[in-house]
Design an enzyme around this catalytic site. Sequence first.
Site, mmCIF file in Angstrom:
data_model
loop_
_atom_site.group_PDB
_atom_site.id
_atom_site.type_symbol
_atom_site.label_atom_id
_atom_site.label_comp_id
_atom_site.label_asym_id
_atom_site.label_seq_id
_atom_site.Cartn_x
_atom_site.Cartn_y
_atom_site.Cartn_z
ATOM 1 C CG ASN A 156 38.489 33.328 26.383
ATOM 2 O OD1 ASN A 156 39.446 32.560 26.394
ATOM 3 N ND2 ASN A 156 38.351 34.294 25.481
ATOM 4 C CD1 TRP A 157 39.745 31.189 32.710
ATOM 5 C CD2 TRP A 157 40.915 29.315 33.107
ATOM 6 N NE1 TRP A 157 39.228 30.616 33.853
ATOM 7 C CE2 TRP A 157 39.928 29.466 34.118
ATOM 8 C CE3 TRP A 157 41.763 28.213 33.156
ATOM 9 C CZ2 TRP A 157 39.781 28.551 35.153
ATOM 10 C CZ3 TRP A 157 41.611 27.297 34.190
ATOM 11 C CH2 TRP A 157 40.630 27.468 35.184
ATOM 12 C CD GLU A 174 33.703 37.584 23.585
ATOM 13 O OE1 GLU A 174 33.748 37.515 24.812
ATOM 14 O OE2 GLU A 174 34.612 37.177 22.851
ATOM 15 N N GLY A 178 38.337 43.374 27.632
ATOM 16 C CA GLY A 178 39.510 43.687 28.447
ATOM 17 C C GLY A 178 39.720 45.170 28.685
ATOM 18 N N GLY A 229 36.236 36.885 30.290
ATOM 19 C CA GLY A 229 37.693 36.760 30.280
ATOM 20 C C GLY A 229 38.239 37.055 31.663
ATOM 21 N N GLY A 230 38.690 38.282 31.853
ATOM 22 C CA GLY A 230 39.356 38.692 33.096
ATOM 23 C C GLY A 230 38.662 38.229 34.376
HETATM 24 P P1 PGA Z 1 36.976 40.231 29.107
HETATM 25 O O1 PGA Z 1 37.184 39.194 27.873
HETATM 26 O O2 PGA Z 1 35.869 39.673 29.957
HETATM 27 O O3 PGA Z 1 38.303 40.239 29.822
HETATM 28 O O4 PGA Z 1 36.623 41.537 28.512
HETATM 29 C C1 PGA Z 1 36.108 38.578 27.254
HETATM 30 C C2 PGA Z 1 36.559 37.731 26.103
HETATM 31 O O5 PGA Z 1 37.527 38.109 25.411
HETATM 32 O O6 PGA Z 1 35.995 36.661 25.823
#
Ligand code: PGA
Length: 245
Positions: free
Chosen positions: A11-12, A165, A171, A230-231
Amino acid sequence: MKQRKKFFGANWKMYKNMKDAEIFFQSALSLKWEKETVFFPPTHLLASLQEKFSKDFKIGAQNCYFEKEGAFTGEISYQMLLDEKINYALIGHSERRLIFKESDELLCKKASVCLSNGLKVIFCVGETLEEREKGKEFEIVENQIKNGLKGIKVDNSSDLIIAYEPVWAIGTGKTATPEDAEKMHAFIRKILQENGFESEFIRIIYGGSVKPENIKELMKQPNIDGGLVGGASLKPESFIQIVNY
Ligand code: PGA
């Protein structure tokens, strides 16, 4: 028992321009991605990335509106995605729920239209820190599933993926412990069953500060079928370590 195929999503969010994305895929091409992996770039890059890289990578959308076309400024429709041969959509990410105020009812329409038109849906659920501290995490997630997937039937169980999630883990560098995540995943599977889904075949993936350092322990849990990242998905070097954990 039929095995659930592992699934990973990148997920960018609102990161990367065309040049950054091309650099990512050029270097990702030399790596061997061992699991089913879908990349979710920002909307303006979808068509062009699909055209350039779809031979080697699957590309999905971070959002999708339920109308085919019309006066809906700023939205992208399921038909527009299908026209570009984009077959995956993230629906109900907590940032859509909390920042853009998307309700269970709206998300249900989106998920339903996507699934009935041949898009595969990654449907996101998860509680906030406040909700967890009040001991309400199971109730919140149950409602998100019941209301967000109300009336939905899937012909093929692999077309629907649930991403758990917890908002407090996104994040923040804080991950749910593998045990806490497993408890919620097992609960989600039970709720899916109670709501008429073939839950044993539906993949439930975990998201929230997934990193190369914590993926192995998470994936040891019987009900965790992959990750939404994400990150750590913004660089091929870290994302491949997660996918090929
Ligand atoms: P993260 O984000 O890996 O940066 O915690 C995950 C997401 O929001 O799908």
